[in-house]
Scaffold this motif. Structure first.
Motif, PDB file in Angstrom:
ATOM      1  N   GLU A 298       0.865  -1.170   0.000  1.00 21.74           N
ATOM      2  CA  GLU A 298       0.000   0.000   0.000  1.00 21.74           C
ATOM      3  C   GLU A 298       0.906   1.225   0.000  1.00 21.74           C
ATOM      4  O   GLU A 298       1.929   1.237   0.682  1.00 21.74           O
ATOM      5  CB  GLU A 298      -0.865  -0.018   1.253  1.00 21.74           C
ATOM      6  CG  GLU A 298      -1.785   1.145   1.395  1.00 21.74           C
ATOM      7  CD  GLU A 298      -2.667   1.015   2.635  1.00 21.74           C
ATOM      8  OE1 GLU A 298      -3.548   1.857   2.794  1.00 21.74           O
ATOM      9  OE2 GLU A 298      -2.455   0.084   3.443  1.00 21.74           O
ATOM     10  N   LEU A 299       0.550   2.253  -0.766  1.00 22.47           N
ATOM     11  CA  LEU A 299       1.325   3.489  -0.790  1.00 22.47           C
ATOM     12  C   LEU A 299       0.520   4.604  -0.137  1.00 22.47           C
ATOM     13  O   LEU A 299      -0.666   4.771  -0.429  1.00 22.47           O
ATOM     14  CB  LEU A 299       1.671   3.903  -2.222  1.00 22.47           C
ATOM     15  CG  LEU A 299       2.585   2.992  -3.014  1.00 22.47           C
ATOM     16  CD1 LEU A 299       2.812   3.569  -4.413  1.00 22.47           C
ATOM     17  CD2 LEU A 299       3.910   2.787  -2.311  1.00 22.47           C
ATOM     18  N   LEU A 300       1.155   5.340   0.736  1.00 25.28           N
ATOM     19  CA  LEU A 300       0.573   6.540   1.334  1.00 25.28           C
ATOM     20  C   LEU A 300       1.405   7.721   0.857  1.00 25.28           C
ATOM     21  O   LEU A 300       2.626   7.723   1.001  1.00 25.28           O
ATOM     22  CB  LEU A 300       0.612   6.450   2.858  1.00 25.28           C
ATOM     23  CG  LEU A 300      -0.088   5.239   3.477  1.00 25.28           C
ATOM     24  CD1 LEU A 300       0.101   5.255   4.985  1.00 25.28           C
ATOM     25  CD2 LEU A 300      -1.559   5.221   3.116  1.00 25.28           C
ATOM     26  N   ILE A 301       0.751   8.704   0.279  1.00 21.79           N
ATOM     27  CA  ILE A 301       1.439   9.845  -0.328  1.00 21.79           C
ATOM     28  C   ILE A 301       0.920  11.125   0.314  1.00 21.79           C
ATOM     29  O   ILE A 301      -0.294  11.330   0.402  1.00 21.79           O
ATOM     30  CB  ILE A 301       1.190   9.875  -1.851  1.00 21.79           C
ATOM     31  CG1 ILE A 301       1.662   8.557  -2.462  1.00 21.79           C
ATOM     32  CG2 ILE A 301       1.867  11.067  -2.495  1.00 21.79           C
ATOM     33  CD1 ILE A 301       1.104   8.287  -3.829  1.00 21.79           C
ATOM     34  N   PHE A 302       1.844  11.962   0.766  1.00 20.75           N
ATOM     35  CA  PHE A 302       1.495  13.231   1.394  1.00 20.75           C
ATOM     36  C   PHE A 302       2.157  14.360   0.613  1.00 20.75           C
ATOM     37  O   PHE A 302       3.375  14.385   0.458  1.00 20.75           O
ATOM     38  CB  PHE A 302       1.980  13.266   2.852  1.00 20.75           C
ATOM     39  CG  PHE A 302       1.390  12.156   3.679  1.00 20.75           C
ATOM     40  CD1 PHE A 302       0.127  12.286   4.227  1.00 20.75           C
ATOM     41  CD2 PHE A 302       2.098  10.990   3.891  1.00 20.75           C
ATOM     42  CE1 PHE A 302      -0.425  11.256   4.979  1.00 20.75           C
ATOM     43  CE2 PHE A 302       1.560   9.958   4.640  1.00 20.75           C
ATOM     44  CZ  PHE A 302       0.291  10.088   5.185  1.00 20.75           C
ATOM     45  N   VAL A 303       1.351  15.293   0.127  1.00 21.59           N
ATOM     46  CA  VAL A 303       1.883  16.425  -0.627  1.00 21.59           C
ATOM     47  C   VAL A 303       2.484  17.413   0.367  1.00 21.59           C
ATOM     48  O   VAL A 303       1.813  17.896   1.274  1.00 21.59           O
ATOM     49  CB  VAL A 303       0.790  17.100  -1.481  1.00 21.59           C
ATOM     50  CG1 VAL A 303       1.345  18.318  -2.203  1.00 21.59           C
ATOM     51  CG2 VAL A 303       0.200  16.095  -2.474  1.00 21.59           C
ATOM     52  N   LEU A 304       3.771  17.700   0.183  1.00 24.82           N
ATOM     53  CA  LEU A 304       4.471  18.646   1.050  1.00 24.82           C
ATOM     54  C   LEU A 304       4.367  20.073   0.532  1.00 24.82           C
ATOM     55  O   LEU A 304       4.144  21.008   1.302  1.00 24.82           O
ATOM     56  CB  LEU A 304       5.944  18.247   1.181  1.00 24.82           C
ATOM     57  CG  LEU A 304       6.195  16.845   1.745  1.00 24.82           C
ATOM     58  CD1 LEU A 304       7.678  16.515   1.674  1.00 24.82           C
ATOM     59  CD2 LEU A 304       5.688  16.761   3.167  1.00 24.82           C
TER      60      LEU A 304
ATOM     61  N   SER B 276       5.772   3.329   1.651  1.00 24.74           N
ATOM     62  CA  SER B 276       5.350   2.037   1.111  1.00 24.74           C
ATOM     63  C   SER B 276       5.179   1.064   2.271  1.00 24.74           C
ATOM     64  O   SER B 276       6.111   0.836   3.044  1.00 24.74           O
ATOM     65  CB  SER B 276       6.400   1.517   0.127  1.00 24.74           C
ATOM     66  OG  SER B 276       6.046   0.227  -0.320  1.00 24.74           O
ATOM     67  N   LEU B 277       3.970   0.507   2.399  1.00 20.99           N
ATOM     68  CA  LEU B 277       3.656  -0.435   3.467  1.00 20.99           C
ATOM     69  C   LEU B 277       3.440  -1.814   2.853  1.00 20.99           C
ATOM     70  O   LEU B 277       2.395  -2.073   2.264  1.00 20.99           O
ATOM     71  CB  LEU B 277       2.387   0.006   4.212  1.00 20.99           C
ATOM     72  CG  LEU B 277       2.417   1.401   4.828  1.00 20.99           C
ATOM     73  CD1 LEU B 277       1.029   1.799   5.292  1.00 20.99           C
ATOM     74  CD2 LEU B 277       3.400   1.432   5.972  1.00 20.99           C
ATOM     75  N   PRO B 278       4.406  -2.711   2.965  1.00 26.40           N
ATOM     76  CA  PRO B 278       4.266  -4.028   2.348  1.00 26.40           C
ATOM     77  C   PRO B 278       3.161  -4.842   3.013  1.00 26.40           C
ATOM     78  O   PRO B 278       2.900  -4.697   4.209  1.00 26.40           O
ATOM     79  CB  PRO B 278       5.627  -4.681   2.566  1.00 26.40           C
ATOM     80  CG  PRO B 278       6.201  -3.984   3.737  1.00 26.40           C
ATOM     81  CD  PRO B 278       5.655  -2.578   3.708  1.00 26.40           C
TER      82      PRO B 278
ATOM     83  N   ARG C 159      -4.054   7.533  -0.897  1.00 26.70           N
ATOM     84  CA  ARG C 159      -3.805   6.130  -0.510  1.00 26.70           C
ATOM     85  C   ARG C 159      -4.007   5.278  -1.755  1.00 26.70           C
ATOM     86  O   ARG C 159      -5.074   5.316  -2.363  1.00 26.70           O
ATOM     87  CB  ARG C 159      -4.781   5.725   0.576  1.00 26.70           C
ATOM     88  CG  ARG C 159      -4.647   4.297   1.004  1.00 26.70           C
ATOM     89  CD  ARG C 159      -5.658   4.016   2.085  1.00 26.70           C
ATOM     90  NE  ARG C 159      -5.705   2.611   2.389  1.00 26.70           N
ATOM     91  CZ  ARG C 159      -6.613   2.062   3.142  1.00 26.70           C
ATOM     92  NH1 ARG C 159      -7.572   2.807   3.657  1.00 26.70           N
ATOM     93  NH2 ARG C 159      -6.585   0.781   3.378  1.00 26.70           N
ATOM     94  N   ILE C 160      -2.977   4.521  -2.116  1.00 28.77           N
ATOM     95  CA  ILE C 160      -3.064   3.631  -3.267  1.00 28.77           C
ATOM     96  C   ILE C 160      -3.010   2.202  -2.758  1.00 28.77           C
ATOM     97  O   ILE C 160      -2.033   1.793  -2.125  1.00 28.77           O
ATOM     98  CB  ILE C 160      -1.928   3.898  -4.274  1.00 28.77           C
ATOM     99  CG1 ILE C 160      -1.942   5.361  -4.719  1.00 28.77           C
ATOM    100  CG2 ILE C 160      -2.051   2.966  -5.475  1.00 28.77           C
ATOM    101  CD1 ILE C 160      -0.768   5.750  -5.590  1.00 28.77           C
ATOM    102  N   GLU C 161      -4.079   1.464  -3.015  1.00 28.33           N
ATOM    103  CA  GLU C 161      -4.179   0.080  -2.560  1.00 28.33           C
ATOM    104  C   GLU C 161      -3.217  -0.814  -3.347  1.00 28.33           C
ATOM    105  O   GLU C 161      -2.860  -0.505  -4.486  1.00 28.33           O
ATOM    106  CB  GLU C 161      -5.613  -0.427  -2.750  1.00 28.33           C
ATOM    107  CG  GLU C 161      -6.643   0.295  -1.906  1.00 28.33           C
ATOM    108  CD  GLU C 161      -6.529  -0.036  -0.437  1.00 28.33           C
ATOM    109  OE1 GLU C 161      -6.064  -1.132  -0.096  1.00 28.33           O
ATOM    110  OE2 GLU C 161      -6.925   0.806   0.388  1.00 28.33           O
TER     111      GLU C 161
END
Length: 86
Positions: free
Chosen positions: A27-33, A72-74, A51-53
């Motif tokens: 799973e990807l977690l993306i935070f715009v800085l 990235s959360l494996p 959040r990208i599954e």
């Protein structure tokens, strides 16, 4: 070999450029800085989150220089299945 650890990183999307993100087993977690852009129909700005599954992809398009922090959360279940098959 695939990593079982949480993987942080960062990247930049320049204006009028795009990046496709997504991985099959995390799973990807993306935070715009900083900056801005779009993801599909959604507008991105500072502090937006995506959040990208696992197995899905998303296209990030920069409308201005966009900097983001990515985690990235494996999927541990993927590793547990591989271990059980061995």
């Amino acid at each position: 070999p695939q990593s079982r650890t949480i993987s942080p990183g960062s990247w930049r999307v320049e204006p009028d450029a795009s990046v496709t993100l997504g991985v099959p087993n995390a799973e990807l977690l993306i935070f715009v800085l900083t900056g801005g852009g779009t993801c599909g129909q959604d507008r991105l700005k500072q502090y937006s989150a995506i959040r990208i599954e696992p197995g899905e992809t998303a296209v990030i398009h920069g409308t201005e220089s966009l900097e983001a922090f990515v985690i990235s959360l494996p999927l541990l279940s993927h590793f547990n299945q591989a271990s059980a098959a061995a």
